[in-house]
Design an enzyme around this catalytic site. Structure first.
Site: not given
Length: 800
Positions: A653, A696
């Site tokens: 990611s 996040k």
């Protein structure tokens, strides 16, 4: 130019337009499985098919309450099935080591046990009384008297014969003795010595003749005694038959429809007649004043009935048994022992039922992990399913660890549907390593983790919430609380278009909100209660995330949230500890110089990078080599690292952020530090979806908020992740006020343009990037590196 996402893209509000209610008390609680059509069909099929091996393995995610859902469905199914038989164990009088199992109609096992107990109680009185009766004593005395008289008459005849022939027959403490007589008196040795030789010879001959007569008589007496004992035994059997026969006949009449019971009663009758000595001994003890019943009671217990499994009188349907501790003994049953005078003994009355016995004729629910965790339980379960019989064996017997003599109860036919439940990974691993799994568990019921959101789906979810509240005896929820719970369910699913079906988490949330409502003395659970319960759950687990955030705000962990730096970017990572998910920013840096065309992943070099992370770095390296300066050798030496990372790094990611840092270093253009970037990238430069996007974004927001929001800060996420956004209220409020932003990007060009403020640039008709664009600067730098490499002299080869 990429613009910030509108607020309505950051959170999908609940849509309860298909449900008219003001409180869950007005809703009909959901009865059944929500969004589990595939699993429900599999369960229906698995419970209906009776072929061998079609047992069920139910799989799903942890927290989905699949055990509770399966048990409820099986209870409903079992209610329409017939009540299974009773099973009892009885003594095998021919071989007590192998007790016999008898099947009886439902409820008849307890009836037989009571009947046999009454019989034993009656015999405990009737049998000793029969042997104490005057009739028995008279007949027994006559037999003994006849034997004594016969013995005495024979001895008297021998004495009389001896007197007539001058031989005395005397009884001594050591038996019988013969002695010569003269004139009615026993001759002394000196008299015998004084006889003439002929007289002594005649005397010896006479004595030898009488010795033979005495020996013949003594040999005849034991035969007479045996005849006496046979007569006594016949009398005992006749007496016992008279005392027992009527009671046994009455019992046989009650169970005349059960051949196995009649067969056992015949065996009981025969054994009673063969062991009447026990009752005679009890009568003798009573005559002697000993009232102890222990030996007598122990003798009668051999006729008791050990009810292994019985159905209550009001039983309806087949049993549904869940065994939470599936040891071998708890599954197959066990033979217990008791200590008597320092010795362990056992008999058929110490046989105890296992879960398979209790579930026979119905359903047995087992946690697959628990079965596999108990030593040998999985092997024992497969043996039972393969043989179709429940054989009671101890772990020592199965492993041949002991040679102690124990019982070998007759196996009971197996008629049970076994239902295992567990995580998917457990099922897949078991299927991979144990080929027998498919033989015994042919039906897989795979529970969905999520429900697609729609007005109708959310209305059904509201009924599920009502069912959970009702089942847990919680206060009803008002309409706003239901809407807030639905939104929290989408957050738990990490997908705005889905609702989690992990009902354990929803139940816990509602239980905590119910507590808050009761503390506030409210009649209903409100949206404020749901909000606070959700916040408090996070706060209790957030100590580590707060420590991480503090280390950033105190500049211990170096993270910039303002300014610009070349070759440096804020990547985002996510951590999950104890079920708590939180995100944090991580500084990623890249350095470049002329080289041999290699991008060094420092995490991989020091063995801190996992294989997926290393794959991401290789992909971005492939992107660079496939896009720029295709007419010259790739002459780049670059290094990429997660700064201040002291643990393992896994996942791809951050590959988009790593590529942006690399391009910035090559172009010598600074990247904005008030933005963070997450997403994986492919070799074509397309940005791909990643997991944990909400955590996040919120992790970077918390850092920026702690330092003070500037209005320029934000997070770049893959466009494919916009459908997953279900952000916290404070993040949405900040975005609505223009103090924070979330951007959706489709490719690396959009990301680098937003991060640098410069156009990424596209090739013109002649295949060139604009010189002032990011891509043009990157390509120019790579060509410069290639020239440097080409200008280097060839290494000299020294002669060998």
């Amino acid at each position: 130019m990429t613009t910030a996402l509108p607020v309505d893209k950051l959170l999908r509000k609940a849509d309860l337009s298909a449900a008219a209610f003001e409180s869950t008390a007005e809703l009909v609680p959901l009865d059944g499985l929500l969004g589990q059509r595939r699993a429900a069909d599999a369960l229906q099929f698995g419970t209906r098919i009776g072929a061998p091996g079609f047992n069920l393995f139910v799989i799903g995610s942890a927290g989905a309450s699949i055990d509770r859902a399966v048990k409820n469905l099986l209870m409903e199914k079992a209610a329409a099935q017939p009540v299974p038989s009773d099973w009892v164990y009885v003594n095998d009088f021919a071989d007590p080591r192998t007790p016999n199992a008898i099947e009886l109609p439902p409820g008849r096992g307890a009836e037989l046990r009571r009947a046999m107990k009454d019989l034993i109680d009656d015999l405990g009185v009737a049998l000793p009384a029969a042997f104490e009766s005057q009739d028995y004593q008279a007949r027994r005395g006559a037999i003994d008297e006849k034997f004594q008289r016969r013995q005495e008459e024979a001895l008297a005849a021998l004495r009389q014969d001896g007197l007539e022939h001058g031989v005395a027959v005397a009884r001594t403490p050591f038996g019988f003795a013969l002695a010569p007589m003269k004139d009615g008196s026993v001759m002394k040795p000196e008299q015998i010595n004084a006889l003439a030789e002929a007289e002594r010879a005649e005397l010896q001959e006479r004595m030898a003749e009488f010795e033979k007569k005495l020996e013949t008589l003594l040999q005849t007496i034991p035969r007479w005694d045996k005849e006496r004992r046979d007569q006594v035994r016949a009398l005992d059997r006749e007496t016992a038959r008279y005392a027992v026969g009527h009671a046994i006949d009455e019992l046989k009449a009650r169970f005349s429809d059960l051949p196995r019971v009649l067969e056992h009663l015949d065996a009981v009758h025969a054994d009673l007649l063969a062991n009447v000595g026990v009752f005679i001994a009890q009568a003798a003890r009573r005559e002697a004043g000993d009232e102890s019943e222990a030996p007598f009671t122990g003798a009668l217990e051999r006729y008791a009935i050990n009810v292994l499994v019985t159905q209550p009188p009001d039983a309806k349907g087949a049993p549904v048994v869940e065994e939470l501790h599936p040891t071998v003994g708890n599954l197959l049953g066990r033979v217990e022992h008791e200590s008597q005078q320092g010795v362990l003994i056992t008999n058929f009355r110490h046989i105890k039922a296992g879960a398979l016995h209790r579930a026979n004729g119905g359903y047995l629910i087992l946690d697959a992990l628990a079965v596999l965790s108990e030593f040998y339980s999985w092997v024992a379960l497969k043996r039972v399913l393969k043989s179709g019989r429940i054989r009671i064996e101890s772990l020592g017997d199965l492993l041949s660890l002991t040679s102690t003599v124990s019982l070998e109860p007759e196996p009971i036919p197996l008629d049970v549907k076994v239902v295992l439940y567990g995580d998917r990974i457990l099922y897949y691993l078991l299927a991979l390593y144990d080929p027998e799994l498919e033989q015994h568990f042919k039906v897989v019921a795979d529970f969905e983790d999520e429900l697609s959101r729609s007005a109708e789906g959310e209305a059904m979810f509201a009924r599920l919430i009502a069912a959970i509240a009702q089942g847990a005896k919680l206060k009803p929820l008002d309409r706003a609380a239901v809407a807030r719970t639905i939104e929290e369910a989408a957050r738990l699913a990490e997908d705005a278009a889905k609702l989690t079906l992990r009902t354990d988490a929803i139940r816990d949330l509602l239980t905590e909100a119910d507590y808050l409502a009761r503390e506030a003395q409210r009649a209903q659970i409100t949206a404020a209660d749901i909000d606070r319960a959700a916040r408090e759950r996070v706060r209790r687990a957030a100590r580590l995330s707060e420590v991480v955030r503090e280390s950033i705000t105190r500049d211990i962990a170096l993270i910039d949230t303002s300014g610009s730096r070349a070759g440096q970017i804020n990547g985002l990572s996510v951590f999950e500890l104890g079920g708590f998910l939180f995100g944090r920013p991580t500084r990623i840096t890249a350095r470049v110089r002329p080289g041999a065309g290699r991008v060094v992943d420092i995490e991989r070099e020091v063995k801190l990078g996992g294989p997926i992370h290393s794959k991401g770095v290789l992909i971005l390296s492939g992107f660079v080599s496939g896009r720029y300066a295709l007419d010259v050798p790739m002459s780049l030496a670059a290094s990429i690292v997660f700064e201040q990372s002291y643990g393992g790094v896994e996942g791809d990611s951050a590959s988009c952020a790593e590529l942006a840092a690399l391009l910035s270093a090559l172009a010598e253009v600074p990247l904005r530090q008030d933005l963070a970037l997450t997403g994986s990238v492919n070799q074509l430069g397309q940005v791909q979806a990643i997991g944990g996007v909400n955590a996040k974004i919120e992790g970077f927001f918390d850092v920026c908020n702690a330092r003070g929001l500037t209005g320029t800060q934000g997070v770049l996420v893959p466009a494919a992740n916009v459908q997953h956004l279900m952000l916290r209220a404070d993040v949405i409020d900040a975005c609505a006020a223009g103090r924070f932003a979330v951007y959706a990007i489709n490719d690396i060009d959009e990301a680098i343009a937003l991060l640098t403020g410069l156009a990424a640039g596209s090739r013109d008709a002649e295949g060139r990037f604009p010189p002032d664009s990011i891509n043009g600067r990157v390509e120019a730098q790579l060509r410069a590196f290639a020239r440097v490499q080409q200008a280097k002299p060839e290494p000299r080869q020294e002669p060998v």
